[in-house]
Design an enzyme around this catalytic site. Structure first.
Site, short mmCIF file in Angstrom:
data_model
loop_
_atom_site.label_atom_id
_atom_site.label_comp_id
_atom_site.label_asym_id
_atom_site.label_seq_id
_atom_site.Cartn_x
_atom_site.Cartn_y
_atom_site.Cartn_z
N LEU A 13 28.96 20.67 -15.07
CA LEU A 13 29.55 21.35 -13.90
C LEU A 13 31.00 21.00 -13.91
CD1 LEU A 13 26.86 20.63 -11.18
CD2 LEU A 13 27.03 22.78 -12.41
N ASP A 14 31.61 21.92 -13.52
CA ASP A 14 33.32 21.43 -13.25
C ASP A 14 33.42 20.36 -12.02
OD1 ASP A 14 33.88 23.56 -14.80
OD2 ASP A 14 34.68 24.92 -13.17
N ARG A 15 34.60 19.28 -12.51
CA ARG A 15 34.46 18.56 -11.68
C ARG A 15 34.65 18.54 -10.05
NH1 ARG A 15 38.04 13.19 -12.47
NH2 ARG A 15 37.91 12.22 -10.69
#
Length: 227
Positions: free
Chosen positions: A60-62
């Site tokens: 998942l994106d940060r």
């Protein structure tokens, strides 16, 4: 080590909640990351000596929070990775976006190009070299007239870099708090959450769905009374 919210665990997989702003795996910031956090949890809980195996199946994106699954064996990792490739592995997201969307249910289809230097993607023509097809379905769950914000459920058909963020921005309804692609909520946490994950269990083959909602505070107050 952070407090770890565990949604499911057996001998083969572990499903957890990723907090926003925690990297999925170690990066150049050297901030604590989910892969390390979950490895440490397993090491301590089961008193395991040496290095703990944990397979990173997806990311998942940060800035994004939500459901993440890790494989506890190499066999489970290989089978889950194959599910990602064959699109058996399905993720749904919640997003709070700017404005009112007239069409309650729709599909967005664009070609995206990733700029490695800027770590951003943009919508381009299908003829551009290295352009990749991106497709998602959205459903409007709720509209807050006072704040002019809409709550969407997003179903991904492809897994492109920053796909949801870029496509919704191009659609004219950027995600609230998106520092890269948005125009509202600058300085706020991005209102994008991976809330549902469906897999076939890598050993039993049973179809399982895991759900996890963000806490209904801040921008996510829009959830109250909805689910």
């Amino acid at each position: 080590m952070q407090n770890l919210k565990i949604l499911f665990e057996d001998n083969h997989i572990i499903v957890v909640e990723k907090k926003p702003n925690v990297p999925s795996q170690a990066d150049k910031t050297e901030d604590e990351d989910m892969l390390t956090i979950v490895k440490q949890y397993i090491k301590e809980k089961y008193n395991k000596p040496g290095n703990v195996y944990l397979g990173l199946v997806h990311r998942l994106d940060r800035p994004v929070g939500g459901v993440m699954i890790f494989a506890k064996t190499s066999k489970a990792a290989a089978r889950l990775s194959e599910q990602v490739r064959s699109k058996i592995f399905k993720k749904k997201y919640l997003a709070v976006v700017d404005g009112k969307i007239e069409k309650q249910v729709g599909t967005l289809e664009n070609y995206l190009y990733k700029d490695e230097r800027l770590n951003m993607s943009r919508v381009v023509s299908r003829d551009k070299k290295n352009a990749k097809l991106a497709k998602l379905d959205y459903k409007v769950l709720k509209y807050n007239e006072i704040k002019n914000l809409s709550l969407l459920e997003i179903n991904l058909h492809t897994g492109r870099h920053h796909q949801i963020r870029v496509q919704l921005s191009n659609f004219g309804h950027s995600i609230f708090g998106d520092q890269k692609y948005g125009n509202r909520g600058q300085g706020k946490q991005i209102a994008l959450w991976a809330y549902e994950l469906t897999i076939e269990h890598p050993i039993t083959k049973e179809k399982i769905t895991f759900k996890d909602l963000p806490e209904a505070v801040g921008t996510w107050c829009i959830l109250k009374g909805e689910r």
